[in-house]
Scaffold this active site. Sequence first.
Site, PDB file in Angstrom:
ATOM      1  N   GLN A 140       0.839  -1.201   0.000  1.00 13.27           N
ATOM      2  CA  GLN A 140       0.000   0.000   0.000  1.00 13.27           C
ATOM      3  C   GLN A 140       0.877   1.255   0.000  1.00 13.27           C
ATOM      4  O   GLN A 140       2.085   1.186   0.215  1.00 13.27           O
ATOM      5  CB  GLN A 140      -0.888   0.006   1.246  1.00 13.27           C
ATOM      6  CG  GLN A 140      -0.113  -0.142   2.548  1.00 13.27           C
ATOM      7  CD  GLN A 140      -0.894  -0.827   3.661  1.00 13.27           C
ATOM      8  OE1 GLN A 140      -2.111  -0.907   3.610  1.00 13.27           O
ATOM      9  NE2 GLN A 140      -0.211  -1.312   4.681  1.00 13.27           N
TER      10      GLN A 140
ATOM     11  N   HIS B 255      -7.644   3.495  20.242  1.00 13.99           N
ATOM     12  CA  HIS B 255      -6.966   2.344  20.851  1.00 13.99           C
ATOM     13  C   HIS B 255      -7.556   1.957  22.210  1.00 13.99           C
ATOM     14  O   HIS B 255      -7.660   0.778  22.535  1.00 13.99           O
ATOM     15  CB  HIS B 255      -5.459   2.642  20.965  1.00 13.99           C
ATOM     16  CG  HIS B 255      -4.790   2.730  19.634  1.00 13.99           C
ATOM     17  ND1 HIS B 255      -4.106   3.845  19.198  1.00 13.99           N
ATOM     18  CD2 HIS B 255      -4.732   1.845  18.601  1.00 13.99           C
ATOM     19  CE1 HIS B 255      -3.634   3.635  17.977  1.00 13.99           C
ATOM     20  NE2 HIS B 255      -4.005   2.431  17.593  1.00 13.99           N
TER      21      HIS B 255
ATOM     22  N   ASP C  15       1.098   0.528  13.973  1.00  9.69           N
ATOM     23  CA  ASP C  15       1.569   1.765  14.617  1.00  9.69           C
ATOM     24  C   ASP C  15       1.941   1.543  16.083  1.00  9.69           C
ATOM     25  O   ASP C  15       2.552   2.402  16.713  1.00  9.69           O
ATOM     26  CB  ASP C  15       0.526   2.882  14.481  1.00  9.69           C
ATOM     27  CG  ASP C  15      -0.830   2.463  15.006  1.00  9.69           C
ATOM     28  OD1 ASP C  15      -0.965   2.266  16.226  1.00  9.69           O
ATOM     29  OD2 ASP C  15      -1.765   2.312  14.191  1.00  9.69           O
TER      30      ASP C  15
ATOM     31  N   GLU D  18       1.830  -8.023  11.912  1.00 14.31           N
ATOM     32  CA  GLU D  18       1.517  -6.902  11.018  1.00 14.31           C
ATOM     33  C   GLU D  18       2.093  -7.222   9.643  1.00 14.31           C
ATOM     34  O   GLU D  18       3.267  -7.586   9.521  1.00 14.31           O
ATOM     35  CB  GLU D  18       2.131  -5.611  11.595  1.00 14.31           C
ATOM     36  CG  GLU D  18       2.280  -4.458  10.620  1.00 14.31           C
ATOM     37  CD  GLU D  18       0.955  -3.949  10.035  1.00 14.31           C
ATOM     38  OE1 GLU D  18       0.031  -3.675  10.806  1.00 14.31           O
ATOM     39  OE2 GLU D  18       0.880  -3.833   8.784  1.00 14.31           O
TER      40      GLU D  18
ATOM     41  N   ASP E 193       1.698 -12.363   7.532  1.00 18.11           N
ATOM     42  CA  ASP E 193       0.275 -12.404   7.195  1.00 18.11           C
ATOM     43  C   ASP E 193      -0.548 -12.857   8.416  1.00 18.11           C
ATOM     44  O   ASP E 193      -0.473 -14.025   8.825  1.00 18.11           O
ATOM     45  CB  ASP E 193       0.110 -13.393   6.027  1.00 18.11           C
ATOM     46  CG  ASP E 193      -1.336 -13.527   5.582  1.00 18.11           C
ATOM     47  OD1 ASP E 193      -2.236 -12.957   6.242  1.00 18.11           O
ATOM     48  OD2 ASP E 193      -1.568 -14.215   4.574  1.00 18.11           O
ATOM     49  N   GLY E 194      -1.324 -11.949   8.956  1.00 10.45           N
ATOM     50  CA  GLY E 194      -2.119 -12.253  10.146  1.00 10.45           C
ATOM     51  C   GLY E 194      -3.192 -13.301   9.876  1.00 10.45           C
ATOM     52  O   GLY E 194      -3.570 -14.055  10.781  1.00 10.45           O
TER      53      GLY E 194
ATOM     54  N   ASP F  18      -6.762  -5.155  14.568  1.00 14.54           N
ATOM     55  CA  ASP F  18      -6.607  -3.708  14.369  1.00 14.54           C
ATOM     56  C   ASP F  18      -6.163  -3.486  12.931  1.00 14.54           C
ATOM     57  O   ASP F  18      -5.011  -3.162  12.659  1.00 14.54           O
ATOM     58  CB  ASP F  18      -5.587  -3.153  15.364  1.00 14.54           C
ATOM     59  CG  ASP F  18      -5.383  -1.663  15.194  1.00 14.54           C
ATOM     60  OD1 ASP F  18      -6.186  -1.030  14.478  1.00 14.54           O
ATOM     61  OD2 ASP F  18      -4.412  -1.132  15.765  1.00 14.54           O
TER      62      ASP F  18
ATOM     63  N   PRO G 166      -5.076  -5.117   1.712  1.00 15.70           N
ATOM     64  CA  PRO G 166      -4.562  -6.162   2.602  1.00 15.70           C
ATOM     65  C   PRO G 166      -5.512  -6.541   3.735  1.00 15.70           C
ATOM     66  O   PRO G 166      -5.395  -7.623   4.313  1.00 15.70           O
ATOM     67  CB  PRO G 166      -3.261  -5.570   3.168  1.00 15.70           C
ATOM     68  CG  PRO G 166      -3.145  -4.179   2.676  1.00 15.70           C
ATOM     69  CD  PRO G 166      -4.187  -3.940   1.637  1.00 15.70           C
TER      70      PRO G 166
HETATM   71  N1  SPD Z   1     -10.955   3.926   8.287  1.00 16.55           N
HETATM   72  C1  SPD Z   1      -9.873   3.672   9.152  1.00 16.55           C
HETATM   73  C2  SPD Z   1      -9.907   2.380   9.858  1.00 16.55           C
HETATM   74  C3  SPD Z   1      -8.602   2.194  10.539  1.00 16.55           C
HETATM   75  C4  SPD Z   1      -8.576   1.222  11.597  1.00 16.55           C
HETATM   76  N2  SPD Z   1      -7.250   0.941  12.085  1.00 16.55           N
HETATM   77  C5  SPD Z   1      -6.508   2.042  12.535  1.00 16.55           C
HETATM   78  C6  SPD Z   1      -5.164   1.665  13.031  1.00 16.55           C
HETATM   79  C7  SPD Z   1      -4.861   2.269  14.340  1.00 16.55           C
HETATM   80  N3  SPD Z   1      -3.963   1.484  15.108  1.00 16.55           N
END
Ligand code: SPD
Length: 294
Positions: A41, A72, A96, A116, A148-149, A167, A174
């Site tokens: 991406q 979070h 992140d 991730e 790959d989760g 998350d 992906p």
């Molecule tokens: N439309 C955005 C959806 C994002 C969800 N994940 C965000 C990652 C934050 N750790």
Amino acid sequence: MSTPPVPASNDPSAQWVDEIFDGVRYGLAGRVIAEQHSPFQRVTIIESERYGKGLLLDGCWMTAERQERHYHEALVHPALCGAAQVERVLVIGGGDGGTARECLRHAGVQHLDMVEIDGLVVEWSQQLLPGIGGSAWSDPRFQLTVGDGIAWVREAEAASYDVVIVDGSDPAGPAEGLFNRAFFEHCRRILRPGGVFATQSESPEAFREVHIATVRLLREVFGHADPLYGWVPMYPSGWWSWTFAAVDGPRYRDAQPERAAGVAAGCEIWSPRWQSGAFEAVPAFVERALADGG
Ligand code: SPD
């Protein structure tokens, strides 16, 4: 009336950085400080005026330093305060580091696997957004796998985690495979008795169909699932949801007082009281759609 070409700002290099979704722009004034195509991406980091540094994937807002706690805390604490045990936690996505950081604030967590898919997201988050992952990156309980989760969940042993948290980004690219029945069934299979599953479940306004379909599917797979509603101002519509599921009853709804006491003082948004209200704030159209069943 035309859009001003540059935001009113003291920074002459400021521009609008927007996520454009369904005919609406969700933008911050700021400047792009890093941008690159990973194998998965387009990864963009901006310095924004209002919310500090922020991350976009394929032009969609993911997080920002002074807004990430809305997201979070809501994703993590209902799961970790509700599960029977929290020794072993799995986070799928979360590059992140913010989800891992909130999980590791729970003293009962002994081991956290984070899987991730995009190494560039992790690398740039560590370098450019270090406050979001914070001490998680160096926590001895934290184990990062860049991979790959979906495959991880498929290959994990049955009953090997107390909490599984997804998350991911929106269901395209992906993250598409993080919203389907096969994936959810594996998440259920790898939970121990008393375990809790949590996922971000999109906006009830901007992604109405995906949101409702996700809650329905989780109810079918787990038996119990409930959405919780809150706000992430820079996401489409700003109105967001997280959905929790469990096999042996909706134990995610009631925060265990001792666990809650261990984390609540350090939260900006989450508290047991906020959580109770957020689980009750189901919009009428969602309630009707879920009652209709399909
Ligand atoms: N439309 C955005 C959806 C994002 C969800 N994940 C965000 C990652 C934050 N750790």
